[in-house]
Design an enzyme around this catalytic site. Structure first.
Site, PDB file in Angstrom:
ATOM      1  N   CYS A 157      37.135  46.438  36.762  1.00 36.06           N
ATOM      2  CA  CYS A 157      37.508  47.725  37.351  1.00 36.06           C
ATOM      3  C   CYS A 157      36.360  48.330  38.141  1.00 36.06           C
ATOM      4  O   CYS A 157      35.316  47.711  38.294  1.00 36.06           O
ATOM      5  CB  CYS A 157      37.886  48.708  36.248  1.00 36.06           C
ATOM      6  SG  CYS A 157      39.119  48.106  35.112  1.00 36.06           S
ATOM      7  N   GLY A 193      39.967  46.950  41.821  1.00 42.55           N
ATOM      8  CA  GLY A 193      41.164  47.118  41.003  1.00 42.55           C
ATOM      9  C   GLY A 193      42.282  47.736  41.812  1.00 42.55           C
ATOM     10  O   GLY A 193      42.099  48.819  42.372  1.00 42.55           O
ATOM     11  N   ASN A 203      34.405  50.266  33.027  1.00 42.20           N
ATOM     12  CA  ASN A 203      34.487  48.950  33.652  1.00 42.20           C
ATOM     13  C   ASN A 203      33.768  47.977  32.727  1.00 42.20           C
ATOM     14  O   ASN A 203      32.603  48.181  32.408  1.00 42.20           O
ATOM     15  CB  ASN A 203      33.796  48.987  35.029  1.00 42.20           C
ATOM     16  CG  ASN A 203      33.594  47.606  35.643  1.00 42.20           C
ATOM     17  OD1 ASN A 203      32.640  47.397  36.372  1.00 42.20           O
ATOM     18  ND2 ASN A 203      34.480  46.674  35.367  1.00 42.20           N
ATOM     19  N   GLY A 204      34.472  46.925  32.301  1.00 37.63           N
ATOM     20  CA  GLY A 204      33.861  45.931  31.418  1.00 37.63           C
ATOM     21  C   GLY A 204      34.775  45.605  30.251  1.00 37.63           C
ATOM     22  O   GLY A 204      35.871  46.155  30.145  1.00 37.63           O
ATOM     23  N   TYR A 255      31.673  36.713  43.891  1.00 34.40           N
ATOM     24  CA  TYR A 255      33.042  36.988  44.312  1.00 34.40           C
ATOM     25  C   TYR A 255      33.427  38.463  44.342  1.00 34.40           C
ATOM     26  O   TYR A 255      34.087  38.928  45.267  1.00 34.40           O
ATOM     27  CB  TYR A 255      34.026  36.266  43.376  1.00 34.40           C
ATOM     28  CG  TYR A 255      35.457  36.714  43.566  1.00 34.40           C
ATOM     29  CD1 TYR A 255      36.203  36.287  44.668  1.00 34.40           C
ATOM     30  CD2 TYR A 255      36.064  37.586  42.663  1.00 34.40           C
ATOM     31  CE1 TYR A 255      37.508  36.728  44.860  1.00 34.40           C
ATOM     32  CE2 TYR A 255      37.367  38.023  42.863  1.00 34.40           C
ATOM     33  CZ  TYR A 255      38.082  37.591  43.952  1.00 34.40           C
ATOM     34  OH  TYR A 255      39.357  38.036  44.150  1.00 34.40           O
TER      35      TYR A 255
HETATM   36  P1  AMP Z   1      41.917  29.258  41.863  1.00 33.54           P
HETATM   37  O1  AMP Z   1      42.949  29.195  42.933  1.00 33.54           O
HETATM   38  O2  AMP Z   1      42.511  29.491  40.490  1.00 33.54           O
HETATM   39  O3  AMP Z   1      40.968  28.097  41.876  1.00 33.54           O
HETATM   40  O4  AMP Z   1      41.026  30.559  42.121  1.00 33.54           O
HETATM   41  C1  AMP Z   1      40.010  30.562  43.067  1.00 33.54           C
HETATM   42  C2  AMP Z   1      40.304  31.518  44.166  1.00 33.54           C
HETATM   43  O5  AMP Z   1      40.568  32.835  43.625  1.00 33.54           O
HETATM   44  C3  AMP Z   1      39.122  31.662  45.077  1.00 33.54           C
HETATM   45  O6  AMP Z   1      39.612  31.779  46.408  1.00 33.54           O
HETATM   46  C4  AMP Z   1      38.412  32.917  44.622  1.00 33.54           C
HETATM   47  O7  AMP Z   1      37.927  33.665  45.720  1.00 33.54           O
HETATM   48  C5  AMP Z   1      39.477  33.710  43.892  1.00 33.54           C
HETATM   49  N1  AMP Z   1      39.030  34.171  42.560  1.00 33.54           N
HETATM   50  C6  AMP Z   1      38.095  33.637  41.776  1.00 33.54           C
HETATM   51  N2  AMP Z   1      37.992  34.324  40.611  1.00 33.54           N
HETATM   52  C7  AMP Z   1      38.892  35.311  40.661  1.00 33.54           C
HETATM   53  C8  AMP Z   1      39.290  36.337  39.758  1.00 33.54           C
HETATM   54  N3  AMP Z   1      38.706  36.485  38.556  1.00 33.54           N
HETATM   55  N4  AMP Z   1      40.288  37.176  40.152  1.00 33.54           N
HETATM   56  C9  AMP Z   1      40.876  37.010  41.360  1.00 33.54           C
HETATM   57  N5  AMP Z   1      40.545  36.060  42.250  1.00 33.54           N
HETATM   58  C10 AMP Z   1      39.579  35.202  41.917  1.00 33.54           C
END
Ligand code: AMP
Length: 472
Positions: free
Chosen positions: A17, A43, A116-117, A257
């Site tokens: 968040c 979020g 957040n956490g 990210y």
């Molecule tokens: P995946 O498709 O499951 O391999 O997720 C990787 C993709 O989702 C990448 O394009 C990342 O930028 C994004 N991503 C990685 N971690 C998260 C997260 N915790 N929540 C949302 N998006 C994520």
């Protein structure tokens, strides 16, 4: 504990968040709203603010900031101090009841909290408190914090009460707290989640990310130190440092990210770190190719760094439809895959007949990259080489990043060749853990890399603890 940590992670709301707090000599409402819009990426499920004008009033609902903070309820809010929250949660746990700020009434005044956490001892704390007869209205660990705080406030002044509350907590938290008309922020002793302080024309502000201060025409003052409690007023701030561990554990995924590229977090600009990750990646995992393309938007800075270091031309090769919902949190694999196809489409002239390096910030399940490799081949790419700015994610996060059970991770227990086969890519390469540390300029003693190493900076039942390398 009746449930395992991983079960708990599946059911519990995820606190991935953003928080803000302001103390002005004029109304805070519209600046709180602007600040929350700046950190909307942290979020998108729910938002809310609480302000104080003799009494605490709040608006919090499911929806984006501009949807929640509008209309008669929002118009009726007034106050020179306030806090705000944007909430991410998995689909299952999104509900109006869990929106923040949480507000409770105590005999020393109203208390409002944004968190957040994730706490790793939430279940233990909740069980203990419930056995002692305490009742809870929500499933959030944030409610546990505010209940303990409300209880402490019956015996101590606000700073002492916050300090005693924090001593009960184990895990990740950046908190904004309003007690009557006084505004506080606090950061967990390991600095897992970010929180920083800024000065605006009208007063002082706390926020998850420094980009807030730029956009509100203010100045970044400093990060809140790990384990610090800060009170802000319209004219200044007072910090109270708690004693804590010798090392910190900043979450590397914030830079990889989660945070905005224009944010500076613990002294490092997110964009700069991502570009360096791409440069390191090009050195560690070179590819013989004609063009480097990013997965938009989060892979852009990584791809740029890779192109600069390798000398391979950078091009836009994937068009992103920004109106498609987040595919990552969709509950079923088929829906996630369909979502990726709707969201991304190759730009044919960039990839036709070319040996393409496609760069993303991270791979979790592999859904996004598997679909992208398929699309690029269909659009005529001669070869597809996948390069990833973050080292392989192999273990769950218990501190607020939505990465769930072990069997979801494509990289767990697999070689790069095996992953390439699963993605149908010509090759796959990731930045190494050492490379990540060098891009960040932080040692392993000051980083949380638990999702990469399966070694945790706090005690998590059934997991190894960082530096100790023993199963707890
Ligand atoms: P995946 O498709 O499951 O391999 O997720 C990787 C993709 O989702 C990448 O394009 C990342 O930028 C994004 N991503 C990685 N971690 C998260 C997260 N915790 N929540 C949302 N998006 C994520």
């Amino acid at each position: 504990m009746a449930v395992t940590m991983e079960d708990a992670m599946d059911d519990a709301p995820k606190h991935f968040c953003g928080v803000v707090a302001m103390a002005f000599n004029s109304d805070v409402k519209s600046d709180l709203k602007k600040a929350l819009r700046v950190i909307q990426h942290r979020g998108q499920e729910a938002a809310g603010i609480a302000v104080f004008d003799g009494a605490t009033k709040y608006v919090r609902k499911m929806g984006l900031v501009h949807e929640v903070l509008a209309g008669p309820e929002y118009d009726a809010l007034h106050g020179n101090v306030g806090i705000g929250h944007v909430r991410y949660s998995t689909t299952g746990s999104s509900c109006a009841q869990n929106c923040q700020p949480i507000v409770v009434t105590t005999n020393v005044g109203d208390v409002a909290l944004g968190h957040n956490g994730d706490l790793v001892n939430a279940t233990k704390l909740r069980n203990k408190l419930q056995n002692d007869g305490w009742a809870f209205l929500t499933t959030t660990d944030s409610e546990i914090i505010i209940r303990i705080l409300a209880n402490e406030l019956t015996q101590s002044d606000p700073v002492k009460a916050i300090r005693s509350t924090l001593k009960c907590l184990d895990g990740a938290y950046a908190l904004v707290i309003m007690i009557g008309g006084r505004v506080y922020g606090a950061r967990d002793p390991l600095g897992l989640r970010p929180l920083c302080l800024g000065k605006l024309d009208k007063g002082y502000c706390l926020a998850s990310e420094s980009a807030v201060f730029d956009i509100l025409q203010g100045e970044f003052v400093r990060d809140i130190a790990p384990g610090e409690i800060v009170e802000i007023t319209p004219t200044g701030f007072t910090g109270h440092k708690m004693s804590g561990p010798a090392h910190t554990a900043h979450c590397m995924f914030e830079w990889v990210y989660f945070a905005r590229p224009d944010t500076i977090m613990d002294g490092r600009e997110v964009y700069d770190v991502r570009k360096k990750l791409g440069q390191v990646l090009a050195l560690e995992q070179p590819a013989d190719a004609d063009v480097v393309i990013p997965v938009p938007d989060s892979g852009r800075a990584n791809a740029l760094g890779f192109a600069q270091e390798s000398g391979i031309m950078y091009e836009e090769g994937l068009m992103k439809n920004r109106y498609v919902e987040r595919t990552f949190i969709l509950p079923e694999q088929a829906k996630r895959e369909e979502g990726v196809s709707l969201k991304l489409n190759p730009i044919r002239s960039t990839v036709l007949g070319k040996r393409v390096v496609v760069v993303d910030d991270s791979i979790v399940r592999g859904t996004t990259l598997r679909k992208i490799v398929y699309m690029l081949r269909r659009a005529g790419a001669a070869e597809v080489h996948v390069r990833i700015g973050c080292p392989p994610v192999i273990a769950p996060c218990y501190y607020g990043i939505d990465m769930k059970t072990r069997d979801h991770f494509i990289a767990a227990g697999r070689t790069f060749e095996e992953i390439a086969e699963l993605l149908n890519a010509d090759s796959v390469g990731y930045t190494s853990v050492k490379g990540l540390q060098s891009a960040l300029g932080l040692s392993e003693q000051d980083l949380c890399m638990a999702c990469l190493t399966a070694e945790y900076p706090t005690c998590v039942p059934g997991e190894k603890m960082r530096f100790q390398k023993t199963l707890l």
